[in-house]
Design a protein around this motif. Sequence first.
Motif, mmCIF file in Angstrom:
data_model
loop_
_atom_site.group_PDB
_atom_site.id
_atom_site.type_symbol
_atom_site.label_atom_id
_atom_site.label_comp_id
_atom_site.label_asym_id
_atom_site.label_seq_id
_atom_site.Cartn_x
_atom_site.Cartn_y
_atom_site.Cartn_z
ATOM 1 N N ALA A 33 34.775 30.518 23.153
ATOM 2 C CA ALA A 33 33.372 30.471 22.747
ATOM 3 C C ALA A 33 32.460 30.366 23.968
ATOM 4 N N ALA A 34 32.895 29.591 24.963
ATOM 5 C CA ALA A 34 32.098 29.432 26.192
ATOM 6 C C ALA A 34 32.047 30.727 26.991
ATOM 7 N N VAL A 35 33.128 31.499 26.935
ATOM 8 C CA VAL A 35 33.139 32.806 27.613
ATOM 9 C C VAL A 35 32.145 33.740 26.932
ATOM 10 N N GLU A 36 32.159 33.755 25.596
ATOM 11 C CA GLU A 36 31.239 34.606 24.849
ATOM 12 C C GLU A 36 29.788 34.190 25.072
ATOM 13 N N ALA A 37 29.570 32.900 25.267
ATOM 14 C CA ALA A 37 28.212 32.389 25.511
ATOM 15 C C ALA A 37 27.819 32.495 26.989
ATOM 16 N N GLU A 38 28.717 33.064 27.797
ATOM 17 C CA GLU A 38 28.498 33.238 29.243
ATOM 18 C C GLU A 38 28.365 31.915 29.986
ATOM 19 N N GLU A 39 28.957 30.861 29.423
ATOM 20 C CA GLU A 39 29.019 29.576 30.116
ATOM 21 C C GLU A 39 30.206 29.540 31.070
ATOM 22 N N ILE A 40 31.194 30.372 30.788
ATOM 23 C CA ILE A 40 32.332 30.590 31.684
ATOM 24 C C ILE A 40 32.318 32.065 32.064
ATOM 25 N N LYS A 41 32.431 32.345 33.351
ATOM 26 C CA LYS A 41 32.379 33.728 33.820
ATOM 27 C C LYS A 41 33.565 34.517 33.261
ATOM 28 N N THR A 42 33.273 35.719 32.777
ATOM 29 C CA THR A 42 34.311 36.559 32.172
ATOM 30 C C THR A 42 35.451 36.835 33.135
ATOM 31 N N TYR A 43 35.137 37.100 34.411
ATOM 32 C CA TYR A 43 36.203 37.432 35.359
ATOM 33 C C TYR A 43 37.120 36.240 35.608
ATOM 34 N N ARG A 44 36.567 35.039 35.553
ATOM 35 C CA ARG A 44 37.418 33.854 35.726
ATOM 36 C C ARG A 44 38.370 33.717 34.533
ATOM 37 N N TYR A 45 37.868 33.935 33.342
ATOM 38 C CA TYR A 45 38.716 33.846 32.147
ATOM 39 C C TYR A 45 39.778 34.938 32.163
ATOM 40 N N GLU A 46 39.414 36.148 32.581
ATOM 41 C CA GLU A 46 40.391 37.236 32.670
ATOM 42 C C GLU A 46 41.486 36.917 33.680
ATOM 43 N N HIS A 47 41.117 36.280 34.780
ATOM 44 C CA HIS A 47 42.120 35.872 35.771
ATOM 45 C C HIS A 47 43.045 34.813 35.173
ATOM 46 N N TYR A 48 42.462 33.885 34.423
ATOM 47 C CA TYR A 48 43.257 32.860 33.738
ATOM 48 C C TYR A 48 44.289 33.505 32.815
ATOM 49 N N LEU A 49 43.852 34.495 32.018
ATOM 50 C CA LEU A 49 44.765 35.179 31.102
ATOM 51 C C LEU A 49 45.860 35.918 31.868
ATOM 52 N N SER A 50 45.489 36.544 32.982
ATOM 53 C CA SER A 50 46.463 37.276 33.790
ATOM 54 C C SER A 50 47.510 36.329 34.372
ATOM 55 N N PHE A 51 47.067 35.185 34.883
ATOM 56 C CA PHE A 51 48.004 34.197 35.448
ATOM 57 C C PHE A 51 48.888 33.602 34.352
ATOM 58 N N MET A 52 48.297 33.370 33.184
ATOM 59 C CA MET A 52 49.063 32.829 32.058
ATOM 60 C C MET A 52 50.190 33.788 31.680
ATOM 61 N N GLU A 53 49.874 35.067 31.606
ATOM 62 C CA GLU A 53 50.888 36.067 31.265
ATOM 63 C C GLU A 53 51.978 36.127 32.331
ATOM 64 N N GLU A 54 51.574 36.032 33.587
ATOM 65 C CA GLU A 54 52.542 36.055 34.688
ATOM 66 C C GLU A 54 53.497 34.871 34.605
ATOM 67 N N ILE A 55 52.965 33.702 34.302
ATOM 68 C CA ILE A 55 53.793 32.498 34.194
ATOM 69 C C ILE A 55 54.757 32.611 33.019
ATOM 70 N N LYS A 56 54.268 33.115 31.900
ATOM 71 C CA LYS A 56 55.117 33.231 30.715
ATOM 72 C C LYS A 56 56.205 34.289 30.888
ATOM 73 N N ASP A 57 55.908 35.308 31.701
ATOM 74 C CA ASP A 57 56.863 36.430 31.863
ATOM 75 C C ASP A 57 57.882 36.209 32.976
ATOM 76 N N ARG A 58 57.697 35.161 33.774
ATOM 77 C CA ARG A 58 58.622 34.990 34.906
ATOM 78 C C ARG A 58 60.010 34.631 34.388
ATOM 79 N N LYS A 59 60.985 35.033 35.164
ATOM 80 C CA LYS A 59 62.370 34.772 34.786
ATOM 81 C C LYS A 59 62.742 33.338 35.142
ATOM 82 N N PRO A 60 63.429 32.644 34.226
ATOM 83 C CA PRO A 60 63.832 31.270 34.539
ATOM 84 C C PRO A 60 64.836 31.214 35.671
ATOM 85 N N ARG A 61 64.733 30.144 36.454
ATOM 86 C CA ARG A 61 65.686 29.938 37.547
ATOM 87 C C ARG A 61 66.708 28.872 37.143
ATOM 88 N N TYR A 62 67.979 29.154 37.410
ATOM 89 C CA TYR A 62 69.038 28.202 37.029
ATOM 90 C C TYR A 62 69.698 27.631 38.275
#
Length: 293
Positions: free
Chosen positions: A264-293
Amino acid sequence: MPQGKIMKALSGFYYVLDNDHVFQCRGRGVFRKNKVTPLVGDEVVYQAENDREGYILEIGNRKNELIRPPIANIDQAILVFSAVEPGFSSLLLDRFLVLIEANNITPVICISKVDLADGEKKEAIYEFAKDYEAIGYEVILTSTISKEGIHDLLPLFKHKTSVFAGQSGVGKSSLLNVLKPELDLKTSNISTHLGRGKHTTRHVELLMVGQGLVADTPGFSSLDFLGIEAEELSAYFPEISEKSADCKFRGCTHVKEPKCAVKAAVEAEEIKTYRYEHYLSFMEEIKDRKPRY
């Protein structure tokens, strides 16, 4: 037993400073056995063999440590990003900010070469500076030619251990040379073919600058998010962390959940869109990384 701080590591030797005197030390075999490596910035107990050489016996507790570059007990990181040559990248800056904050190090954003930016590029740089200042980061615009911002940088080092970080070619060594000319650190021009600079620093060393210690390093050779979990990521985006408290669901990841205060804050421009997009990109990268054993 005498104590000191490791100021430089080079070719298997550790240079320990104790009361203005430097001892060239080796680490005892027990460190290798315990898989512990002395790092620049470590507070150590050492044994002097003579007035120039010795052995490191113990390593003090570390408040933080970085692996690449290998350094410990850092108070703040000066994140140097050039306005041009190479061009400013908010994506890369946000990656550095997450990694630095995850290691409990205070970041300071330094945008170099502002004298080379003009027109729309200069306006864009000043807008980025305003964005990050609004989030709460300290931002300093600098030029080694016009000396803009240099006097704002120097007081930051007082009584602190700082590390300069940023991609090669952004002018880290050039800034240090202006801050303390007698350092005479080697610098190199940007490669016009590759669009980036060459590494001019070959080892990690703490330098005395502005009543503090500054690490000149070969740069960060690893920028992955190992050790950072998906549920932790929002903590390293201050404006997202602040809004998280208002999300309907506890543990909201701010990706697909309904009634998410962050979206909601992104839509209201209280959070910069590019910062949120970077957050989503990093989140996907973290979720997709291969586990280390």
